[in-house]
Design an enzyme around this catalytic site. Structure first.
Site, PDB file in Angstrom:
ATOM      1  CG  ASP A 156      -1.990  -1.069   1.179  1.00 20.52           C
ATOM      2  OD1 ASP A 156      -1.771  -2.106   0.535  1.00 20.52           O
ATOM      3  OD2 ASP A 156      -3.053  -0.859   1.795  1.00 20.52           O
ATOM      4  CE  LYS A 207      -5.609   1.936   2.494  1.00 19.18           C
ATOM      5  NZ  LYS A 207      -4.478   1.241   3.164  1.00 19.18           N
ATOM      6  CE  LYS A 240      -7.223  -1.370   2.624  1.00 15.85           C
ATOM      7  NZ  LYS A 240      -5.854  -1.878   2.981  1.00 15.85           N
TER       8      LYS A 240
END
Length: 309
Positions: free
Chosen positions: A146, A209, A245
């Site tokens: 991430d 995300k 996400k």
């Protein structure tokens, strides 16, 4: 793919319309009883169970991994008629130095280990150091990375710099999947959110995300709607499917249903699977387990009856 400005420059976003659309989702789509339980069980499969605290230890990570392997108590699974189901979360997400502990604890389970990197959460480190952090985490066994972007590139609308940065991070990830955290609470406008989403996908992100969970404003439905529309537009243009996400601020089980409804209505059934959708919401898992026990027994259990994540 190369930076293609025509895919997002001049793309207007109507904030009022996005907020109205987001507000209608929960009101128009209500699921109850067995159907609600089924949606909550599916949500468990899509949770990235996370610990990103300054006092993280190997023991805490191992405890988190135990919860990841068995997120819902066996008595509840039996009550749901799912005693034979191998239910586990979508991934376990930790800081890079905690990756070896998570990899060892999850060996043989098939649960991927995700690591934040690139100077999480601010990302204000020299690019070469951020790339080395990615490479280190991957070498330690992380299956997913991430990354955080440089928000200044978005605020200055320096799309080439943003594209080059994310592309370099994508290359550093190698075979690991890369989730690009846009920190939408820092990007000021929904138009910036749409453009940053497009640039991240063009540069090779496997997921986009919303947030690090550390911003003042984290995942919201209107912002998520804009990102999802970008996903849909990118897929229509290129034929590639990118994951999504939302992260930060989600605590209640009913929110898990709301986000899944958003995904299904905007993108379809395929985006209810963990390869295309994840929640960054560890605390929400506790409320999901609590609601599922209520569905089975008709009573809310005391908190000590649920293992802490």
């Amino acid at each position: 793919m190369p930076l293609t400005l025509s895919m997002f420059e001049g793309h207007a976003v109507n904030r009022s319309a996005a907020e109205r659309r987001a507000a209608t989702l929960g009101a128009r789509r209500s699921v109850k009883k067995d159907y609600q339980a089924a949606w909550l069980v599916n949500a468990v499969r899509c949770v990235d169970l996370t610990t990103l605290a300054g006092d993280d230890t190997g023991d805490r990570v191992r405890r988190l991994c135990a919860k990841a392997r068995q997120p819902i108590a066996p008595r509840i699974m039996e009550g749901l008629g799912l005693g034979g189901m191998d239910l586990h979360v979508g991934a376990v997400c930790v800081y890079p130095t905690m990756v070896p502990h998570a990899v060892a604890a999850l060996e043989g389970t098939g649960i991927p280990v995700a690591s934040v990197a690139t100077g999480f959460p601010a990302g204000l480190m020299p690019l070469d150091l951020r790339l080395k952090e990615i490479e280190w985490a991957v070498a330690e066994g992380a299956h997913e990375i991430d990354i955080v972007i440089t928000r200044e590139h978005v605020l200055r609308q320096d799309w080439q710099a943003l594209h080059d940065e994310i592309r370099a991070m994508r290359e550093a990830c190698g075979a690991a999947h890369m989730k690009a955290i846009l920190a939408t609470g820092d990007l000021q406008t929904l138009r910036n959110v749409y453009a940053a989403s497009m640039v991240a996908m063009q540069a090779g992100a496997d997921f986009i995300k919303t947030s690090t969970g550390k911003e003042g404003v984290n995942a919201t439905l209107p912002v998520s709607l804009v990102m999802i529309r970008a996903l849909r537009d990118y897929g229509a243009e290129t034929g590639y499917r990118i994951g999504f996400k939302p992260a930060g601020g989600m605590k209640a089980a009913k929110e898990a249903i709301g986000w899944q409804v958003l995904m299904k209505e905007e993108l379809g059934r395929d985006w209810l699977e963990p390869d295309l959708f994840r929640f960054g919401a560890s605390s929400m898992l506790g409320d999901i387990e609590r609601q599922l026990e209520h569905h089975v027994t008709g009573r809310y259990a005391a908190s000590h009856r649920h293992a802490a994540s």
